[in-house]
Design a protein around this motif. Structure first.
Motif, PDB file in Angstrom:
ATOM      1  N   GLN A   1       0.839  -1.209   0.000  1.00  0.00           N
ATOM      2  CA  GLN A   1       0.000   0.000   0.000  1.00  0.00           C
ATOM      3  C   GLN A   1       0.870   1.253   0.000  1.00  0.00           C
ATOM      4  OE1 GLN A   1      -2.351  -0.865   3.548  1.00  0.00           O
ATOM      5  NE2 GLN A   1      -4.177  -0.960   2.260  1.00  0.00           N
ATOM      6  N   ASP A   2       1.895   1.251   0.826  1.00  0.00           N
ATOM      7  CA  ASP A   2       2.781   2.412   0.885  1.00  0.00           C
ATOM      8  C   ASP A   2       3.588   2.542  -0.401  1.00  0.00           C
ATOM      9  OD1 ASP A   2       4.222   4.559   2.489  1.00  0.00           O
ATOM     10  OD2 ASP A   2       5.885   3.275   1.853  1.00  0.00           O
ATOM     11  N   HIS A   3       4.044   1.400  -0.908  1.00  0.00           N
ATOM     12  CA  HIS A   3       4.840   1.409  -2.132  1.00  0.00           C
ATOM     13  C   HIS A   3       4.046   2.017  -3.297  1.00  0.00           C
ATOM     14  CE1 HIS A   3       6.994  -1.051  -5.456  1.00  0.00           C
ATOM     15  NE2 HIS A   3       7.142   0.231  -5.615  1.00  0.00           N
ATOM     16  N   ALA A   4       2.765   1.632  -3.413  1.00  0.00           N
ATOM     17  CA  ALA A   4       1.922   2.177  -4.487  1.00  0.00           C
ATOM     18  C   ALA A   4       1.882   3.700  -4.394  1.00  0.00           C
ATOM     19  CB  ALA A   4       0.511   1.595  -4.397  1.00  0.00           C
ATOM     20  N   ASP A   5       1.704   4.217  -3.189  1.00  0.00           N
ATOM     21  CA  ASP A   5       1.685   5.683  -3.004  1.00  0.00           C
ATOM     22  C   ASP A   5       3.013   6.316  -3.414  1.00  0.00           C
ATOM     23  OD1 ASP A   5      -0.872   5.791  -2.094  1.00  0.00           O
ATOM     24  OD2 ASP A   5      -0.349   5.979   0.027  1.00  0.00           O
TER      25      ASP A   5
ATOM     26  N   GLN B   1      -4.374  -5.743  -6.553  1.00  0.00           N
ATOM     27  CA  GLN B   1      -5.722  -6.216  -6.895  1.00  0.00           C
ATOM     28  C   GLN B   1      -5.771  -7.739  -6.918  1.00  0.00           C
ATOM     29  OE1 GLN B   1      -6.710  -3.901 -10.524  1.00  0.00           O
ATOM     30  NE2 GLN B   1      -8.515  -3.307  -9.329  1.00  0.00           N
ATOM     31  N   ARG B   2      -4.724  -8.347  -7.498  1.00  0.00           N
ATOM     32  CA  ARG B   2      -4.677  -9.819  -7.549  1.00  0.00           C
ATOM     33  C   ARG B   2      -4.630 -10.414  -6.146  1.00  0.00           C
ATOM     34  NH1 ARG B   2      -1.341  -8.801 -11.975  1.00  0.00           N
ATOM     35  NH2 ARG B   2       0.631  -9.279 -10.957  1.00  0.00           N
ATOM     36  N   ARG B   3      -4.079  -9.643  -5.215  1.00  0.00           N
ATOM     37  CA  ARG B   3      -3.922 -10.134  -3.843  1.00  0.00           C
ATOM     38  C   ARG B   3      -5.007  -9.627  -2.894  1.00  0.00           C
ATOM     39  NH1 ARG B   3       1.571 -12.124  -3.041  1.00  0.00           N
ATOM     40  NH2 ARG B   3       2.236 -12.478  -5.180  1.00  0.00           N
ATOM     41  N   GLY B   4      -5.975  -8.901  -3.461  1.00  0.00           N
ATOM     42  CA  GLY B   4      -7.069  -8.409  -2.623  1.00  0.00           C
ATOM     43  C   GLY B   4      -6.660  -7.324  -1.640  1.00  0.00           C
ATOM     44  N   VAL B   5      -5.649  -6.535  -2.014  1.00  0.00           N
ATOM     45  CA  VAL B   5      -5.198  -5.434  -1.142  1.00  0.00           C
ATOM     46  C   VAL B   5      -5.655  -4.110  -1.755  1.00  0.00           C
ATOM     47  CG1 VAL B   5      -3.175  -4.313  -0.082  1.00  0.00           C
ATOM     48  CG2 VAL B   5      -3.135  -6.778  -0.531  1.00  0.00           C
ATOM     49  N   ASN B   6      -6.284  -3.272  -0.945  1.00  0.00           N
ATOM     50  CA  ASN B   6      -6.754  -1.968  -1.437  1.00  0.00           C
ATOM     51  C   ASN B   6      -5.713  -0.887  -1.248  1.00  0.00           C
ATOM     52  OD1 ASN B   6      -9.364  -2.907  -2.139  1.00  0.00           O
ATOM     53  ND2 ASN B   6      -9.948  -2.816   0.025  1.00  0.00           N
ATOM     54  N   LEU B   7      -5.912   0.209  -1.974  1.00  0.00           N
ATOM     55  CA  LEU B   7      -5.049   1.378  -1.756  1.00  0.00           C
ATOM     56  C   LEU B   7      -5.341   1.945  -0.368  1.00  0.00           C
ATOM     57  CD1 LEU B   7      -5.360   3.303  -5.149  1.00  0.00           C
ATOM     58  CD2 LEU B   7      -3.333   2.133  -4.289  1.00  0.00           C
ATOM     59  N   GLN B   8      -4.368   2.610   0.186  1.00  0.00           N
ATOM     60  CA  GLN B   8      -4.567   3.282   1.467  1.00  0.00           C
ATOM     61  C   GLN B   8      -5.597   4.389   1.291  1.00  0.00           C
ATOM     62  OE1 GLN B   8      -0.605   3.246   4.164  1.00  0.00           O
ATOM     63  NE2 GLN B   8      -0.527   4.454   2.360  1.00  0.00           N
TER      64      GLN B   8
END
Ligand SMILES: [Fe+2]
Ligand SMILES: [Fe+2]
Length: 195
Positions: A28-32, A77-84
Protein backbone atom coordinates in the motif's frame (compact mmCIF):
# COMPACT_ATOMS: atom_id res chain seq x y z
CA UNK A 1 27.00 4.62 -17.05
CA UNK A 2 26.92 5.12 -13.29
CA UNK A 3 26.64 8.72 -12.16
CA UNK A 4 24.99 8.19 -8.79
CA UNK A 5 27.00 7.50 -5.63
CA UNK A 6 26.60 4.79 -2.99
CA UNK A 7 24.40 5.23 0.06
CA UNK A 8 26.28 6.12 3.24
CA UNK A 9 24.12 3.99 5.54
CA UNK A 10 22.64 0.60 4.57
CA UNK A 11 19.03 -0.20 5.47
CA UNK A 12 18.68 -2.26 8.62
CA UNK A 13 17.59 -5.87 8.99
CA UNK A 14 14.92 -4.56 11.40
CA UNK A 15 13.38 -2.55 8.55
CA UNK A 16 13.41 -5.58 6.21
CA UNK A 17 11.89 -7.79 8.94
CA UNK A 18 9.07 -5.25 9.49
CA UNK A 19 8.32 -5.20 5.75
CA UNK A 20 8.33 -8.97 5.37
CA UNK A 21 6.06 -9.33 8.43
CA UNK A 22 3.37 -7.06 6.94
CA UNK A 23 3.80 -7.11 3.18
CA UNK A 24 0.28 -5.86 2.44
CA UNK A 25 1.00 -2.60 4.28
CA UNK A 26 4.29 -2.33 2.43
CA UNK A 27 2.48 -2.73 -0.92
CA UNK A 28 0.00 0.00 0.00
CA UNK A 29 2.78 2.41 0.89
CA UNK A 30 4.84 1.41 -2.13
CA UNK A 31 1.92 2.18 -4.49
CA UNK A 32 1.68 5.68 -3.00
CA UNK A 33 5.43 6.20 -3.37
CA UNK A 34 5.35 5.35 -7.09
CA UNK A 35 2.45 7.73 -7.69
CA UNK A 36 4.31 10.48 -5.80
CA UNK A 37 7.54 9.80 -7.72
CA UNK A 38 5.67 10.35 -10.97
CA UNK A 39 4.21 13.61 -9.65
CA UNK A 40 7.69 14.68 -8.49
CA UNK A 41 9.09 14.33 -12.01
CA UNK A 42 6.28 16.40 -13.54
CA UNK A 43 6.57 19.01 -10.77
CA UNK A 44 10.22 19.55 -11.74
CA UNK A 45 9.06 20.34 -15.28
CA UNK A 46 6.44 22.74 -13.89
CA UNK A 47 9.08 24.46 -11.74
CA UNK A 48 11.76 24.64 -14.43
CA UNK A 49 10.02 24.86 -17.84
CA UNK A 50 13.02 26.82 -19.21
CA UNK A 51 15.53 24.03 -18.42
CA UNK A 52 15.08 22.32 -21.77
CA UNK A 53 17.51 19.51 -21.04
CA UNK A 54 15.50 18.08 -18.15
CA UNK A 55 12.10 17.98 -19.86
CA UNK A 56 12.32 14.81 -22.05
CA UNK A 57 13.97 12.64 -19.32
CA UNK A 58 11.55 13.93 -16.68
CA UNK A 59 8.56 13.11 -18.91
CA UNK A 60 10.02 9.64 -19.41
CA UNK A 61 10.66 9.20 -15.69
CA UNK A 62 7.12 10.35 -14.84
CA UNK A 63 5.71 7.77 -17.28
CA UNK A 64 7.90 4.99 -15.88
CA UNK A 65 6.93 5.80 -12.28
CA UNK A 66 3.27 5.85 -13.28
CA UNK A 67 3.78 2.43 -14.90
CA UNK A 68 5.29 1.21 -11.63
CA UNK A 69 2.19 2.50 -9.86
CA UNK A 70 0.02 0.65 -12.37
CA UNK A 71 2.03 -2.55 -11.83
CA UNK A 72 1.93 -2.36 -8.02
CA UNK A 73 -1.79 -1.64 -8.13
CA UNK A 74 -2.44 -4.64 -10.44
CA UNK A 75 -0.44 -6.83 -8.08
CA UNK A 76 -2.44 -5.52 -5.10
CA UNK A 77 -5.72 -6.22 -6.89
CA UNK A 78 -4.68 -9.82 -7.55
CA UNK A 79 -3.92 -10.13 -3.84
CA UNK A 80 -7.07 -8.41 -2.62
CA UNK A 81 -5.20 -5.43 -1.14
CA UNK A 82 -6.75 -1.97 -1.44
CA UNK A 83 -5.05 1.38 -1.76
CA UNK A 84 -4.57 3.28 1.47
CA UNK A 85 -7.54 5.55 2.07
CA UNK A 86 -5.57 7.95 4.22
CA UNK A 87 -2.39 9.48 2.77
CA UNK A 88 0.01 9.71 5.65
CA UNK A 89 2.92 12.08 5.40
CA UNK A 90 6.17 10.34 4.51
CA UNK A 91 8.52 11.17 7.45
CA UNK A 92 11.58 10.43 5.33
CA UNK A 93 10.66 12.82 2.50
CA UNK A 94 9.58 15.46 5.01
CA UNK A 95 12.98 15.36 6.71
CA UNK A 96 14.82 15.48 3.36
CA UNK A 97 12.98 18.58 2.12
CA UNK A 98 15.19 21.13 3.96
CA UNK A 99 17.96 20.05 1.56
CA UNK A 100 16.14 21.95 -1.19
CA UNK A 101 15.59 25.12 0.84
CA UNK A 102 17.86 28.15 1.15
CA UNK A 103 20.80 29.09 -1.05
CA UNK A 104 20.54 30.62 -4.51
CA UNK A 105 17.96 29.61 -7.14
CA UNK A 106 20.80 27.83 -8.98
CA UNK A 107 21.88 25.82 -5.93
CA UNK A 108 18.24 24.94 -5.20
CA UNK A 109 17.88 23.64 -8.75
CA UNK A 110 20.96 21.45 -8.29
CA UNK A 111 19.76 20.22 -4.90
CA UNK A 112 16.32 19.36 -6.26
CA UNK A 113 17.86 17.25 -9.02
CA UNK A 114 20.27 15.54 -6.64
CA UNK A 115 17.53 14.83 -4.11
CA UNK A 116 15.83 12.87 -6.88
CA UNK A 117 18.95 10.71 -7.16
CA UNK A 118 19.24 10.20 -3.38
CA UNK A 119 15.63 9.04 -3.05
CA UNK A 120 15.90 6.77 -6.11
CA UNK A 121 19.10 5.18 -4.77
CA UNK A 122 17.41 4.37 -1.45
CA UNK A 123 14.40 2.94 -3.27
CA UNK A 124 16.72 0.85 -5.41
CA UNK A 125 18.59 -0.52 -2.36
CA UNK A 126 15.36 -1.38 -0.56
CA UNK A 127 13.66 -3.03 -3.55
CA UNK A 128 16.76 -5.17 -3.99
CA UNK A 129 16.60 -6.25 -0.33
CA UNK A 130 12.89 -7.03 -0.71
CA UNK A 131 13.51 -8.99 -3.91
CA UNK A 132 16.22 -11.07 -2.26
CA UNK A 133 14.11 -11.75 0.85
CA UNK A 134 10.89 -12.63 -1.00
CA UNK A 135 9.92 -16.30 -1.28
CA UNK A 136 6.98 -15.54 -3.60
CA UNK A 137 8.31 -15.80 -7.16
CA UNK A 138 5.99 -13.18 -8.64
CA UNK A 139 7.02 -10.62 -6.01
CA UNK A 140 10.67 -11.59 -6.26
CA UNK A 141 10.69 -10.99 -10.02
CA UNK A 142 8.67 -7.80 -9.72
CA UNK A 143 11.01 -6.20 -7.18
CA UNK A 144 14.05 -7.25 -9.15
CA UNK A 145 12.69 -5.48 -12.24
CA UNK A 146 11.92 -2.44 -10.13
CA UNK A 147 15.30 -2.06 -8.54
CA UNK A 148 17.01 -2.01 -11.91
CA UNK A 149 14.61 0.70 -13.07
CA UNK A 150 15.13 2.82 -9.93
CA UNK A 151 18.90 2.46 -10.32
CA UNK A 152 18.56 3.97 -13.80
CA UNK A 153 16.54 6.87 -12.34
CA UNK A 154 19.22 7.39 -9.67
CA UNK A 155 21.70 8.03 -12.48
CA UNK A 156 19.45 10.24 -14.63
CA UNK A 157 19.13 12.96 -11.97
CA UNK A 158 22.90 13.20 -11.51
CA UNK A 159 23.48 13.17 -15.26
CA UNK A 160 21.10 16.14 -15.56
CA UNK A 161 22.83 18.01 -12.73
CA UNK A 162 26.14 17.47 -14.57
CA UNK A 163 24.64 19.02 -17.70
CA UNK A 164 24.13 22.29 -15.79
CA UNK A 165 26.82 22.33 -13.08
CA UNK A 166 30.49 21.70 -12.55
CA UNK A 167 31.35 18.08 -11.69
CA UNK A 168 33.12 18.94 -8.45
CA UNK A 169 30.20 21.05 -7.21
CA UNK A 170 27.73 18.28 -8.09
CA UNK A 171 29.61 15.51 -6.29
CA UNK A 172 30.48 17.65 -3.25
CA UNK A 173 26.79 18.43 -2.81
CA UNK A 174 25.72 14.86 -3.53
CA UNK A 175 28.04 13.49 -0.82
CA UNK A 176 26.71 16.07 1.68
CA UNK A 177 23.14 15.12 0.82
CA UNK A 178 23.86 11.40 1.13
CA UNK A 179 25.36 11.99 4.60
CA UNK A 180 22.23 13.87 5.59
CA UNK A 181 20.03 11.09 4.18
CA UNK A 182 22.00 8.42 6.06
CA UNK A 183 21.39 10.20 9.38
CA UNK A 184 17.66 10.35 8.61
CA UNK A 185 17.48 6.65 7.71
CA UNK A 186 19.25 5.66 10.94
CA UNK A 187 16.70 7.52 13.05
CA UNK A 188 13.54 6.77 11.08
CA UNK A 189 10.82 4.83 12.95
CA UNK A 190 10.71 1.25 11.63
CA UNK A 191 7.49 0.48 9.76
CA UNK A 192 6.23 -1.75 6.97
CA UNK A 193 6.68 1.00 4.40
CA UNK A 194 9.26 1.95 1.78
CA UNK A 195 10.60 4.58 4.19
FE1 LIG B 1 9.44 3.63 -9.39
FE1 LIG C 1 12.24 5.70 -9.78
Amino acid sequence: MKYSIDLKVPSSQAWLDAVMADFDSFLQDHADCERKASAMATSLIAKYPDRQRIIPPMIETAIEELEHFQQVFALMQRRGVNLQTEMKEDPYIKQLMPLTHGGTPESRFMSRLLLGSVVECRGCERFKLVSEAQQDNELKRFYKALWTSEAKHGNIFVELALAYFDEKAVYTRLHEMMEFEGAIIENLPIRAALH
